[in-house]
Design a protein around this motif. Structure first.
Motif, short mmCIF file in Angstrom:
data_model
loop_
_atom_site.label_atom_id
_atom_site.label_comp_id
_atom_site.label_asym_id
_atom_site.label_seq_id
_atom_site.Cartn_x
_atom_site.Cartn_y
_atom_site.Cartn_z
N SER A 47 0.82 -1.22 0.00
CA SER A 47 0.00 0.00 0.00
C SER A 47 0.85 1.26 0.00
CB SER A 47 -0.93 -0.01 1.21
OG SER A 47 -0.22 -0.22 2.41
N ALA A 48 2.04 1.20 0.62
CA ALA A 48 2.92 2.37 0.66
C ALA A 48 3.33 2.81 -0.75
CB ALA A 48 4.16 2.07 1.50
N GLY A 197 4.97 15.12 0.63
CA GLY A 197 4.42 13.79 0.88
C GLY A 197 5.19 12.72 0.13
N THR A 198 5.51 12.99 -1.14
CA THR A 198 6.30 12.05 -1.94
C THR A 198 7.66 11.80 -1.30
OG1 THR A 198 5.23 12.78 -3.99
CG2 THR A 198 7.36 11.66 -4.20
N THR A 199 8.29 12.86 -0.84
CA THR A 199 9.61 12.75 -0.20
C THR A 199 9.54 11.92 1.07
OG1 THR A 199 10.20 14.94 -1.06
CG2 THR A 199 11.57 14.05 0.70
N LEU A 200 8.51 12.15 1.89
CA LEU A 200 8.36 11.40 3.13
C LEU A 200 8.15 9.91 2.87
CD1 LEU A 200 6.08 13.85 5.17
CD2 LEU A 200 8.49 13.33 5.60
N MET A 201 7.31 9.60 1.89
CA MET A 201 7.07 8.19 1.56
C MET A 201 8.35 7.53 1.05
SD MET A 201 4.01 7.57 2.43
CE MET A 201 3.97 5.89 1.80
N LEU A 202 9.15 8.26 0.29
CA LEU A 202 10.40 7.71 -0.24
C LEU A 202 11.40 7.46 0.89
CD1 LEU A 202 11.88 6.91 -2.82
CD2 LEU A 202 12.71 9.27 -3.00
N PHE A 204 10.70 6.92 4.25
CA PHE A 204 10.28 5.93 5.23
C PHE A 204 9.90 4.57 4.63
CE2 PHE A 204 9.52 9.94 7.51
CZ PHE A 204 10.19 9.67 8.70
N PHE A 205 9.59 4.55 3.33
CA PHE A 205 9.15 3.30 2.72
C PHE A 205 9.94 2.99 1.44
CE2 PHE A 205 5.50 4.89 5.13
CZ PHE A 205 5.17 3.76 5.89
N HIS A 206 11.21 3.36 1.42
CA HIS A 206 12.00 3.14 0.20
C HIS A 206 12.15 1.65 -0.12
CE1 HIS A 206 14.85 3.21 3.61
NE2 HIS A 206 15.49 2.26 2.94
N ASP A 207 12.05 0.79 0.89
CA ASP A 207 12.16 -0.65 0.64
C ASP A 207 10.97 -1.20 -0.15
OD1 ASP A 207 14.56 -0.78 1.97
OD2 ASP A 207 13.69 -1.35 3.89
N SER A 208 9.84 -0.47 -0.08
CA SER A 208 8.63 -0.92 -0.78
C SER A 208 8.53 -0.37 -2.20
CB SER A 208 7.38 -0.50 0.01
OG SER A 208 7.39 -1.02 1.32
N ILE A 209 9.45 0.52 -2.55
CA ILE A 209 9.39 1.20 -3.84
C ILE A 209 10.47 0.64 -4.77
CG2 ILE A 209 9.59 3.44 -4.99
CD1 ILE A 209 8.65 4.69 -2.30
N PHE A 210 10.07 0.27 -5.97
CA PHE A 210 10.98 -0.35 -6.92
C PHE A 210 10.57 0.06 -8.33
CE2 PHE A 210 7.49 -3.12 -5.73
CZ PHE A 210 6.91 -3.43 -6.96
N ILE A 211 11.41 -0.28 -9.30
CA ILE A 211 11.08 0.00 -10.70
C ILE A 211 10.06 -1.05 -11.16
CG2 ILE A 211 11.95 0.15 -13.06
CD1 ILE A 211 14.64 1.00 -11.89
N PRO A 212 8.85 -0.65 -11.50
CA PRO A 212 7.80 -1.63 -11.81
C PRO A 212 7.92 -2.17 -13.23
CG PRO A 212 6.93 0.59 -12.01
CD PRO A 212 8.35 0.74 -11.53
#
Length: 293
Positions: A47-48, A197-202, A204-212
């Motif tokens: 969800s992140a 908001g984008t910066t904060l998500m990146l 705190f949740f950088h492990d959940s974000i990847f190249i799709p």
């Protein structure tokens, strides 16, 4: 008499357009949650990441819009902008987390409890807006919240707790928005909300974000478009409808979720107590809106 007819029809058409825009925003906010649920059998996206994608797309659109309009940022009260951003980001994350872990219908219904919490927070922090009748309406509405959560259970579902948390933090975000509008234009507020908001998500949740891959990108982009479109439609719609009309129409997402959820995502239908709770929350939101007249 004839000169008044064009003005009447023009005013009627603007109001109708406003109603459709606000109702459209409710639908697209709901559609974003449906896409998250539809994605589950095909991709594994936390969800992140959906929250990050929505904020990032919104930031790109705001930057493009400001560039075309040749507008500049005019931040004055940074603590209000930051407060709005933090509360909104947490609210969207909790909302999407509720969809991930629980029922789409219940997540949307509990997210729409934010007007109740706005009334509660206003009672404690905005003395000029204290209203005993509104507090009574809120008390009745919380009977509806309990009916939706877990009547007869010792502990509520985890997804429902996330949904309730999204309603609480969304209320804080709305209060910050109302205060921030006294000092900032919409573009400045949106720039900080989406950008920070984008910066904060990146962070705190950088492990959940990847190249799709292609399929993952499709679901991320579709969900983001629905969320951002909902945001812009509600902003546009409120230009032509009253706050009361807009609040009531926005609350129609409660009924949309209750009716369409089991059909579109094959989720569990609301129980009789759940339906009673949803209707109580909808009636309370309508009552609170009418109290503002």
């Amino acid at each position: 008499m004839n000169n008044q007819l064009p003005n009447f029809y023009s005013e009627t058409s603007r109001k109708t357009l406003g109603w459709l825009a606000v109702f459209g925003s409710a639908f697209f906010f709901y559609l974003a949650t449906l896409i998250i649920r539809w994605a589950e059998p095909y991709v594994t996206i936390e969800s992140a990441y959906f929250v990050f994608a929505r904020l990032f797309l919104g930031f790109i659109i705001v930057c493009i819009t400001m560039a075309f309009q040749n507008k500049r940022l005019h931040p004055r009260k940074y603590h209000y902008l930051i407060g709005r951003t933090l509360a909104n980001t947490v609210a969207v994350f909790c909302f999407y987390k509720a969809v991930e872990l629980g029922s789409v219908a219940e997540a949307n219904i509990l997210n729409m409890t934010y007007p109740l919490f706005v009334a509660i927070f206003s009672w404690f922090f905005l003395r000029g807006q204290r209203d005993l009748l509104s507090l009574l309406i809120v008390a009745i509405a919380f009977c509806g919240v309990w009916l939706v959560l877990s009547p007869g259970k010792i502990t509520p579902d985890l997804g429902n707790l996330w949904g309730l948390c999204s309603g609480i933090t969304a209320a804080i975000a709305i209060i910050y928005l109302n205060i921030s509008r006294r000092y900032h234009d919409s573009q400045t507020i949106l720039f900080f909300m989406f950008g920070l908001g984008t910066t904060l998500m990146l962070i705190f949740f950088h492990d959940s974000i990847f190249i799709p891959n292609t399929k993952e990108f499709f679901f991320l982009f579709s969900c983001s478009v629905a969320g951002v479109l909902g945001q812009y439609l509600i902003t546009y719609g409120f230009l032509f409808v009253t706050a009361v009309e807009g609040s009531i129409i926005s609350s129609s997402r409660i009924l949309l979720a209750a009716i369409l959820g089991p059909i579109l995502v094959a989720g569990p239908s609301l129980t009789i107590s759940g339906w009673c709770g949803a209707l109580l929350i909808f009636a309370a939101n309508t009552g609170l809106a009418l109290r503002k007249v």
